[in-house]
Design a protein around this motif. Structure first.
Motif, PDB file in Angstrom:
ATOM      1  N   ASP A  22       1.274  -1.631   0.156  1.00  0.00           N
ATOM      2  CA  ASP A  22       0.124  -0.324   0.183  1.00  0.00           C
ATOM      3  C   ASP A  22       1.034   1.462  -0.014  1.00  0.00           C
ATOM      4  OD1 ASP A  22      -2.044  -1.584   0.177  1.00  0.00           O
ATOM      5  OD2 ASP A  22      -2.212  -2.276   2.835  1.00  0.00           O
ATOM      6  N   GLY A  23       1.744   1.232  -0.159  1.00  0.00           N
ATOM      7  CA  GLY A  23       2.967   2.469  -0.879  1.00  0.00           C
ATOM      8  C   GLY A  23       3.250   2.215   0.237  1.00  0.00           C
ATOM      9  N   VAL A  24       3.880   1.667   1.584  1.00  0.00           N
ATOM     10  CA  VAL A  24       4.456   1.738   2.299  1.00  0.00           C
ATOM     11  C   VAL A  24       6.007   1.065   2.184  1.00  0.00           C
ATOM     12  CG1 VAL A  24       5.114   2.254   4.886  1.00  0.00           C
ATOM     13  CG2 VAL A  24       2.752   3.035   3.970  1.00  0.00           C
ATOM     14  N   ARG A  25       6.909   1.085   2.168  1.00  0.00           N
ATOM     15  CA  ARG A  25       8.083   0.552   2.730  1.00  0.00           C
ATOM     16  C   ARG A  25       8.197   0.318   4.113  1.00  0.00           C
ATOM     17  NH1 ARG A  25      13.807   2.741   0.196  1.00  0.00           N
ATOM     18  NH2 ARG A  25      14.332   1.060  -0.811  1.00  0.00           N
ATOM     19  N   MET A  26       8.634  -1.508   4.095  1.00  0.00           N
ATOM     20  CA  MET A  26       8.823  -1.961   5.572  1.00  0.00           C
ATOM     21  C   MET A  26      10.025  -3.025   4.597  1.00  0.00           C
ATOM     22  SD  MET A  26       5.306  -3.587   5.846  1.00  0.00           S
ATOM     23  CE  MET A  26       4.125  -2.347   4.761  1.00  0.00           C
ATOM     24  N   ILE A  27      10.624  -3.535   6.095  1.00  0.00           N
ATOM     25  CA  ILE A  27      11.098  -5.178   6.311  1.00  0.00           C
ATOM     26  C   ILE A  27       9.862  -6.244   6.921  1.00  0.00           C
ATOM     27  CG2 ILE A  27      13.089  -5.938   7.337  1.00  0.00           C
ATOM     28  CD1 ILE A  27      13.648  -3.551   5.555  1.00  0.00           C
ATOM     29  N   ARG A  28      10.146  -7.173   5.604  1.00  0.00           N
ATOM     30  CA  ARG A  28       9.505  -8.436   5.937  1.00  0.00           C
ATOM     31  C   ARG A  28      10.261  -9.201   6.331  1.00  0.00           C
ATOM     32  NH1 ARG A  28       8.073 -13.193   2.458  1.00  0.00           N
ATOM     33  NH2 ARG A  28       6.263 -14.016   3.323  1.00  0.00           N
ATOM     34  N   ARG A  29       9.988 -10.228   7.376  1.00  0.00           N
ATOM     35  CA  ARG A  29      11.074 -11.567   7.996  1.00  0.00           C
ATOM     36  C   ARG A  29      10.698 -13.054   7.595  1.00  0.00           C
ATOM     37  NH1 ARG A  29      15.974 -12.151  11.654  1.00  0.00           N
ATOM     38  NH2 ARG A  29      15.829 -10.165  12.110  1.00  0.00           N
ATOM     39  N   ASP A  30      10.103 -13.743   6.527  1.00  0.00           N
ATOM     40  CA  ASP A  30       9.607 -14.713   6.344  1.00  0.00           C
ATOM     41  C   ASP A  30      10.530 -15.984   7.262  1.00  0.00           C
ATOM     42  OD1 ASP A  30       7.939 -16.547   5.679  1.00  0.00           O
ATOM     43  OD2 ASP A  30       9.175 -16.641   3.363  1.00  0.00           O
ATOM     44  N   ILE A  31       9.304 -15.898   8.375  1.00  0.00           N
ATOM     45  CA  ILE A  31       9.544 -17.169   9.197  1.00  0.00           C
ATOM     46  C   ILE A  31       9.215 -18.598   8.335  1.00  0.00           C
ATOM     47  CG2 ILE A  31       9.619 -18.783  11.465  1.00  0.00           C
ATOM     48  CD1 ILE A  31      10.544 -15.885  11.257  1.00  0.00           C
ATOM     49  N   GLY A  32       8.300 -18.744   7.628  1.00  0.00           N
ATOM     50  CA  GLY A  32       8.479 -20.010   6.954  1.00  0.00           C
ATOM     51  C   GLY A  32       9.602 -19.907   5.609  1.00  0.00           C
ATOM     52  N   ALA A  33      10.370 -19.567   5.455  1.00  0.00           N
ATOM     53  CA  ALA A  33      11.285 -20.137   4.571  1.00  0.00           C
ATOM     54  C   ALA A  33      12.421 -20.347   4.991  1.00  0.00           C
ATOM     55  CB  ALA A  33      11.439 -18.863   3.487  1.00  0.00           C
ATOM     56  N   ALA A  34      12.775 -20.735   6.832  1.00  0.00           N
ATOM     57  CA  ALA A  34      13.358 -21.369   7.016  1.00  0.00           C
ATOM     58  C   ALA A  34      13.275 -23.311   6.553  1.00  0.00           C
ATOM     59  CB  ALA A  34      12.819 -21.125   8.716  1.00  0.00           C
ATOM     60  N   ARG A  35      14.495 -23.699   7.104  1.00  0.00           N
ATOM     61  CA  ARG A  35      14.590 -24.460   6.869  1.00  0.00           C
ATOM     62  C   ARG A  35      13.958 -25.405   8.139  1.00  0.00           C
ATOM     63  NH1 ARG A  35      17.570 -25.508   2.228  1.00  0.00           N
ATOM     64  NH2 ARG A  35      19.333 -24.822   1.797  1.00  0.00           N
ATOM     65  N   TRP A  36      13.396 -26.647   7.566  1.00  0.00           N
ATOM     66  CA  TRP A  36      12.427 -27.412   8.413  1.00  0.00           C
ATOM     67  C   TRP A  36      13.175 -27.370   9.922  1.00  0.00           C
ATOM     68  CZ3 TRP A  36      13.539 -31.534  11.242  1.00  0.00           C
ATOM     69  CH2 TRP A  36      14.828 -33.141   9.952  1.00  0.00           C
ATOM     70  N   TRP A  37      14.217 -27.853  10.162  1.00  0.00           N
ATOM     71  CA  TRP A  37      14.954 -28.172  11.602  1.00  0.00           C
ATOM     72  C   TRP A  37      15.438 -26.691  12.152  1.00  0.00           C
ATOM     73  CZ3 TRP A  37      19.748 -25.302  11.882  1.00  0.00           C
ATOM     74  CH2 TRP A  37      20.121 -25.425  10.317  1.00  0.00           C
ATOM     75  N   ALA A  38      14.929 -26.017  11.613  1.00  0.00           N
ATOM     76  CA  ALA A  38      15.483 -24.282  12.344  1.00  0.00           C
ATOM     77  C   ALA A  38      14.453 -23.533  11.969  1.00  0.00           C
ATOM     78  CB  ALA A  38      16.283 -23.558  11.426  1.00  0.00           C
ATOM     79  N   ARG A  39      12.680 -24.117  11.928  1.00  0.00           N
ATOM     80  CA  ARG A  39      11.694 -23.175  11.800  1.00  0.00           C
ATOM     81  C   ARG A  39      11.608 -22.476  13.410  1.00  0.00           C
ATOM     82  NH1 ARG A  39       8.458 -25.382   7.370  1.00  0.00           N
ATOM     83  NH2 ARG A  39       9.840 -24.763   6.374  1.00  0.00           N
ATOM     84  N   ALA A  40      11.523 -24.072  14.159  1.00  0.00           N
ATOM     85  CA  ALA A  40      11.231 -23.332  15.531  1.00  0.00           C
ATOM     86  C   ALA A  40      12.109 -22.512  16.252  1.00  0.00           C
ATOM     87  CB  ALA A  40      10.888 -24.908  16.852  1.00  0.00           C
ATOM     88  N   PHE A  41      13.220 -21.933  16.074  1.00  0.00           N
ATOM     89  CA  PHE A  41      14.204 -21.131  16.908  1.00  0.00           C
ATOM     90  C   PHE A  41      13.989 -20.712  16.041  1.00  0.00           C
ATOM     91  CE2 PHE A  41      17.622 -19.401  16.344  1.00  0.00           C
ATOM     92  CZ  PHE A  41      18.424 -18.908  17.846  1.00  0.00           C
ATOM     93  N   ALA A  42      13.271 -20.131  14.308  1.00  0.00           N
ATOM     94  CA  ALA A  42      13.473 -19.165  13.976  1.00  0.00           C
ATOM     95  C   ALA A  42      12.526 -18.173  15.034  1.00  0.00           C
ATOM     96  CB  ALA A  42      13.256 -19.234  12.470  1.00  0.00           C
ATOM     97  N   ARG A  43      11.257 -18.728  14.877  1.00  0.00           N
ATOM     98  CA  ARG A  43       9.722 -18.297  15.476  1.00  0.00           C
ATOM     99  C   ARG A  43       9.880 -18.519  16.234  1.00  0.00           C
ATOM    100  NH1 ARG A  43       6.987 -22.795  14.186  1.00  0.00           N
ATOM    101  NH2 ARG A  43       6.441 -21.964  12.198  1.00  0.00           N
ATOM    102  N   ARG A  44      11.019 -18.248  17.261  1.00  0.00           N
ATOM    103  CA  ARG A  44      11.144 -17.800  18.919  1.00  0.00           C
ATOM    104  C   ARG A  44      11.895 -16.387  18.633  1.00  0.00           C
ATOM    105  NH1 ARG A  44      12.130 -23.661  20.382  1.00  0.00           N
ATOM    106  NH2 ARG A  44      14.523 -23.054  20.046  1.00  0.00           N
ATOM    107  N   ALA A  45      12.819 -16.557  18.000  1.00  0.00           N
ATOM    108  CA  ALA A  45      13.500 -15.564  17.368  1.00  0.00           C
ATOM    109  C   ALA A  45      12.705 -14.152  17.135  1.00  0.00           C
ATOM    110  CB  ALA A  45      14.743 -15.720  17.417  1.00  0.00           C
ATOM    111  N   ALA A  46      11.647 -14.731  16.317  1.00  0.00           N
ATOM    112  CA  ALA A  46      10.873 -13.667  15.717  1.00  0.00           C
ATOM    113  C   ALA A  46      10.218 -12.911  16.519  1.00  0.00           C
ATOM    114  CB  ALA A  46      10.788 -14.145  14.642  1.00  0.00           C
ATOM    115  N   ALA A  47       9.625 -13.984  17.343  1.00  0.00           N
ATOM    116  CA  ALA A  47       8.854 -14.170  18.801  1.00  0.00           C
ATOM    117  C   ALA A  47       9.655 -13.037  19.537  1.00  0.00           C
ATOM    118  CB  ALA A  47       7.893 -14.459  19.689  1.00  0.00           C
TER     119      ALA A  47
END
Length: 216
Positions: A22-47
């Motif tokens: 919507d015309g606004v620049r922002m930073i996106r961290r996509d946890i869904g793109a993490a490796r399966w074995w690192a996804r839980a850690f990535a989610r905790r870090a993002a949280a």
């Protein structure tokens, strides 16, 4: 979906992109793109990052949390260059950075990753900003451990000041640099080499570069 995206980093923990919605620049961290074995850690870090940014709402020099749904974290875009590129040599930058760090600590947040120059920005007006709160202390309790970690935040900032603006260091600041916390000395003597090996070989992190490797 974003109208356009610029990849900043892609590794085992996911993707970080500059996007526009919507015309606004922002930073996106996509946890869904993490490796399966690192996804839980990535989610905790993002949280953890989301909690820290929520507690720091309204602080100038810190990104604004725009959204967190368990898969993607959105934060405001801050124009500027990472420290290792800008190499700030103006003592005003470090005076303002000390004030910013003090604000974080008064809000009950310790960053815990300020040794990395890419986590410090030099904005377009020359002022400091701090990003990447994945390792932040967000509990809010300001006991002995909090104060110990907060002192390490300060010491890491002073190390950068020593690199780029050493003539501005005060006697007290030099004394702080000369006396790292006991856990920091133990870390350097024992676990730091193993950490670097894992970070570089597994996650593709390299200190002072600002980017991990882009995953094939």
């Amino acid at each position: 979906m974003p109208s356009q995206a610029t990849l900043l980093k892609a590794d085992e923990l996911g993707r970080i992109e500059i996007i526009e919605r919507d015309g606004v620049r922002m930073i996106r961290r996509d946890i869904g793109a993490a490796r399966w074995w690192a996804r839980a850690f990535a989610r905790r870090a993002a949280a953890r990052e989301a909690r820290a940014l929520a507690k720091l709402a309204g602080v100038d020099g810190v990104p604004t949390l725009l959204g967190w749904d368990g898969r993607e974290l959105l934060r405001s875009y801050m124009a500027g260059r990472p420290m290792q590129q800008a190499q700030p040599r103006d003592r005003t930058y470090y005076r303002d950075a000390l004030r910013l760090l003090g604000t974080l600590h008064r809000r009950g947040i310790v960053h815990n990753d300020l040794a990395k120059e890419p986590n410090w920005l030099v904005r377009e007006d020359g002022s400091p900003a701090v990003v990447d709160f994945q390792l932040a202390w967000t509990r809010g309790r300001r006991g002995p451990l909090f104060r110990l970690l907060a002192r390490e935040d300060l010491r890491h900032l002073l190390k950068h000041k020593r690199t780029y603006c050493p003539e501005a260091l005060s006697t007290r600041q030099r004394a702080i640099l000369a006396t790292p916390a006991p856990h920091s000395r133990l870390w350097r003597a024992t676990g730091k080499r193993l950490y670097k090996l894992i970070a570089r070989r597994v996650f593709g992190y390299w200190d002072n570069e600002g980017n991990g490797r882009v995953r094939d």
